[in-house]
Design an enzyme around this catalytic site. Sequence first.
Site, PDB file in Angstrom:
ATOM      1  N   ASP A 160     -98.344 -41.395  18.989  1.00  0.00           N
ATOM      2  CA  ASP A 160     -98.153 -39.960  19.029  1.00  0.00           C
ATOM      3  C   ASP A 160     -96.701 -39.705  19.490  1.00  0.00           C
ATOM      4  O   ASP A 160     -95.953 -40.636  19.826  1.00  0.00           O
ATOM      5  CB  ASP A 160     -99.188 -39.292  19.935  1.00  0.00           C
ATOM      6  CG  ASP A 160     -99.309 -37.788  19.645  1.00  0.00           C
ATOM      7  OD1 ASP A 160     -98.454 -37.246  18.934  1.00  0.00           O
ATOM      8  OD2 ASP A 160    -100.258 -37.159  20.154  1.00  0.00           O
ATOM      9  N   GLU A 219    -101.483 -27.280  22.135  1.00  0.00           N
ATOM     10  CA  GLU A 219    -101.411 -28.349  23.133  1.00  0.00           C
ATOM     11  C   GLU A 219    -101.392 -27.796  24.567  1.00  0.00           C
ATOM     12  O   GLU A 219    -102.065 -26.824  24.862  1.00  0.00           O
ATOM     13  CB  GLU A 219    -100.220 -29.268  22.819  1.00  0.00           C
ATOM     14  CG  GLU A 219    -100.377 -29.881  21.422  1.00  0.00           C
ATOM     15  CD  GLU A 219     -99.380 -30.967  21.093  1.00  0.00           C
ATOM     16  OE1 GLU A 219     -99.116 -31.817  21.948  1.00  0.00           O
ATOM     17  OE2 GLU A 219     -98.885 -30.989  19.954  1.00  0.00           O
TER      18      GLU A 219
HETATM   19  C1  BGC Z   1     -99.536 -34.122  18.861  1.00  0.00           C
HETATM   20  C2  BGC Z   1    -100.091 -34.743  17.615  1.00  0.00           C
HETATM   21  C3  BGC Z   1     -99.181 -34.471  16.441  1.00  0.00           C
HETATM   22  C4  BGC Z   1     -97.755 -34.877  16.774  1.00  0.00           C
HETATM   23  C5  BGC Z   1     -96.790 -34.597  15.654  1.00  0.00           C
HETATM   24  C6  BGC Z   1     -98.084 -34.421  19.070  1.00  0.00           C
HETATM   25  O1  BGC Z   1     -97.566 -33.698  20.118  1.00  0.00           O
HETATM   26  O2  BGC Z   1    -100.282 -34.577  19.968  1.00  0.00           O
HETATM   27  O3  BGC Z   1    -101.387 -34.264  17.372  1.00  0.00           O
HETATM   28  O4  BGC Z   1     -99.660 -35.145  15.309  1.00  0.00           O
HETATM   29  O5  BGC Z   1     -97.324 -34.190  17.914  1.00  0.00           O
HETATM   30  O6  BGC Z   1     -96.531 -33.258  15.507  1.00  0.00           O
HETATM   31  C1  BGC Z   2     -93.135 -30.369  18.108  1.00  0.00           C
HETATM   32  C2  BGC Z   2     -94.548 -30.771  17.916  1.00  0.00           C
HETATM   33  C3  BGC Z   2     -94.867 -31.783  18.923  1.00  0.00           C
HETATM   34  C4  BGC Z   2     -94.488 -31.345  20.341  1.00  0.00           C
HETATM   35  C5  BGC Z   2     -94.697 -32.450  21.312  1.00  0.00           C
HETATM   36  C6  BGC Z   2     -92.932 -29.880  19.515  1.00  0.00           C
HETATM   37  O1  BGC Z   2     -91.687 -29.392  19.721  1.00  0.00           O
HETATM   38  O2  BGC Z   2     -92.815 -29.374  17.207  1.00  0.00           O
HETATM   39  O3  BGC Z   2     -94.803 -31.292  16.645  1.00  0.00           O
HETATM   40  O4  BGC Z   2     -96.231 -32.035  18.861  1.00  0.00           O
HETATM   41  O5  BGC Z   2     -93.171 -30.919  20.393  1.00  0.00           O
HETATM   42  O6  BGC Z   2     -94.250 -32.138  22.600  1.00  0.00           O
END
Ligand code: BGC
Ligand code: BGC
Length: 747
Positions: free
Chosen positions: A314, A518
């Site tokens: 990830d 998230e």
């Molecule tokens: C998320 C994932 C996602 C990745 C790429 C991460 O922060 O936990 O679910 O696939 O970002 O965007």
């Molecule tokens: C990205 C996401 C990623 C996240 C992780 C964001 O800035 O756009 O894809 O999951 O950062 O911290």
Amino acid sequence: MLKRNWRVILVVCGLILALTPNLYGADKVLFPYQDPQLPIEERVEDLLSRMTLAEKVGQMTQIEVARLMGRDQWDRGPLNNTWLRNILRDNVVGSVFSGGGSAPVPNTPRDWAEMTNAIQAYALEHSRLRIPIIYGVDAVHGHNTVLGATIYPHNIGLAATWNPELVRKVAEAAANDVAATGVHWNFAPVGDLGLDMRWGRFYETFGEDPYLAGEMAAASVAGFQSEPRVAATAKHFVGYSEPEQGQDRANAELSLRSLREVHFPPFEKMIEAGVATFMPNSGTVNGVPVHASHYLLTEVLRNQMGFDGVVVSDWEDIVKLYSTYRITDNYRDAIRLSVNAGVDMSMVPHDAKGFTSNLISLVEDGLVSEERIDEAVRRILTLKFKLGLFENPFVDPEQADKVILNANRDLAKRAALESMTLLKNKNNILPLAKTTGSILLVGSNAHSITSQMGGWTIGWQGADNPWELPPAVTVRDGLLAALPKADIHFTADLNRALQLADEAEVVIVVAGEGAYAEMHGDNLEPSLNQADKDLIKALSAEGKRIVLVLIGGRPLLITDIVDQVDAILMAFYPGTEGGSAVADVLLGSYNPSGKLPFSWPRSTAQLPQRYNHWITSSYDPLYPFGWGLSYTSFSYSNLKVSNRVKLGETVEVSVRVENRGKMVGEEVVQLYLSPSHGPTLPRQRSLVGFAKIQLEPGERKTVTFQLGFQELASIHGDILGDGEKAVAPGEYTVSVGGLQNKFKITP
Ligand code: BGC
Ligand code: BGC
């Protein structure tokens, strides 16, 4: 002597030069790996044997597209030559992806296709062996970062449909869109469970039940991968969805029994469905970051579950092993731990050199074996060959807009309709008469595209730029279209609402949550906002008839307002057609059939609140798992079950369902199993089968279920939970639609 050596060198150089143009010519087959007639295994071995260590490590590296754009890592803009060179030539990186919100400017399907083509062309031209890149994205509810793409309900809403076939179709449609932009890899679906309403990723799950979530996740994998140019990802393996206090990426304290019985099953079903890739849990379980867990990533995932595809980390999770989780104090060591644990590709996501140079030196120092590198690269190359990337690295930008814009709106509507879950309907206030003349429409989500889409839409945290909103029908638009002659007053102002309420036959309040993703969605007390609560309170004090429509991603704390409203419709994050679906349900053009895929707690003090709790816990939610009202009524009869079966045989259960009301409707027949005794403390009941059927008024159908090992087995053994998974002989109760019956399994 010297002269002769020079001659040899000159001849070799000449030969290389003579061969080079051929090597770069896309259609020339010079080496076995370029020959599409050969079996993939042979092609992989041939290619692998020609690669340098640096080239192999490059394949294990994945970089976020923003790094290739603009002037610094967060700029959106045209591709930047300096960075293309750094990433794709100097570090021979094998994979690029768009994180949430990373899109070309302008953000059209055509621009996406042109962007991925340009990156691919650069990669092919600057890779000695012409290895194509694989491009990834989070298309978690449609091709959701692309402006103009149709957005489907988030998984939690799809789970409420209890319709895996519909979920498969939605995934298939999303994959078509993904492929049309030259993207080959979708970081979806989620196999985590919706166990804790405080967690910011609850809406990305298919709910609290491992059986239901497994069926849905497997259907989703089948849909994504029905497009042969797209790979799906089972994420986030495993135990991600039960962090302490529901806080994203906090440690989860999980027994092995709970992992095996609750958390593994959806992932096992995705493997059965042929999922191509896995992404580990970005958090820690029992004090061990999963990205460094050899036990979970190799012993369980590979050796026990038999997964043989690619494991991609990830976001920045190898870095986090030292920067956040502090299980080591430097990056190099973190890479060693993670690659040796079983991560094949690192979602770096920005500093390619930091990853590649450290990994190369780890191999040179013997701390990561070449065999381990070959194993990872073999899996990655196999995936690229399977997706046909060597033969078809590019996509036709002319087609992208045609495929994507306005596509599958009917399917989006159908998915939204089937997700609508009617929680309360006092005195059958719903459906509203189609002759309703005046409506007061209030609430912060009545006309909010951002809210009804939820997170992972255009931007990571949702579509929050007013100049970049995806096309959508809001609840207000939907009602206006459905009732062109009615007076529909829409206001956000409390005093104005109280004035208008006098003339309105009914008040519709659309409230709930906004968009988030998230950790930004973690919430210790998820509820309605104060303004909406005040509206409900004031209007109910006036004695108004109130219909509450909830838009949001999880059960919300509504215990204090439940009695102030007459009806409650849970609409989840319904996507592009959300407003038209809500209008159809409110007006009875569609009879709601959604059922909650989670338990709806009265308060967070009740957590954890699960329907399949151990018999020693209590269960008193506001609305139980599987709950959802209809405008018609179904009656159940004739519950039959094979009464004595031998261990190893399947149990057959059948039940008759009849539509006793006046409206056609769909019913979700839910079958639960409860052991009378067990080798361990029994669970109160567990879902072991479901079927969604449609019945005309007066129509009857008999539904039959087969219960095999998967449905009957539990984890045996002492408190470590490391015993075998087996069916225990003894007495069991099946329950469905209020009926119960018993059967016995004899040894
Ligand atoms: C998320 C994932 C996602 C990745 C790429 C991460 O922060 O936990 O679910 O696939 O970002 O965007
Ligand atoms: C990205 C996401 C990623 C996240 C992780 C964001 O800035 O756009 O894809 O999951 O950062 O911290």
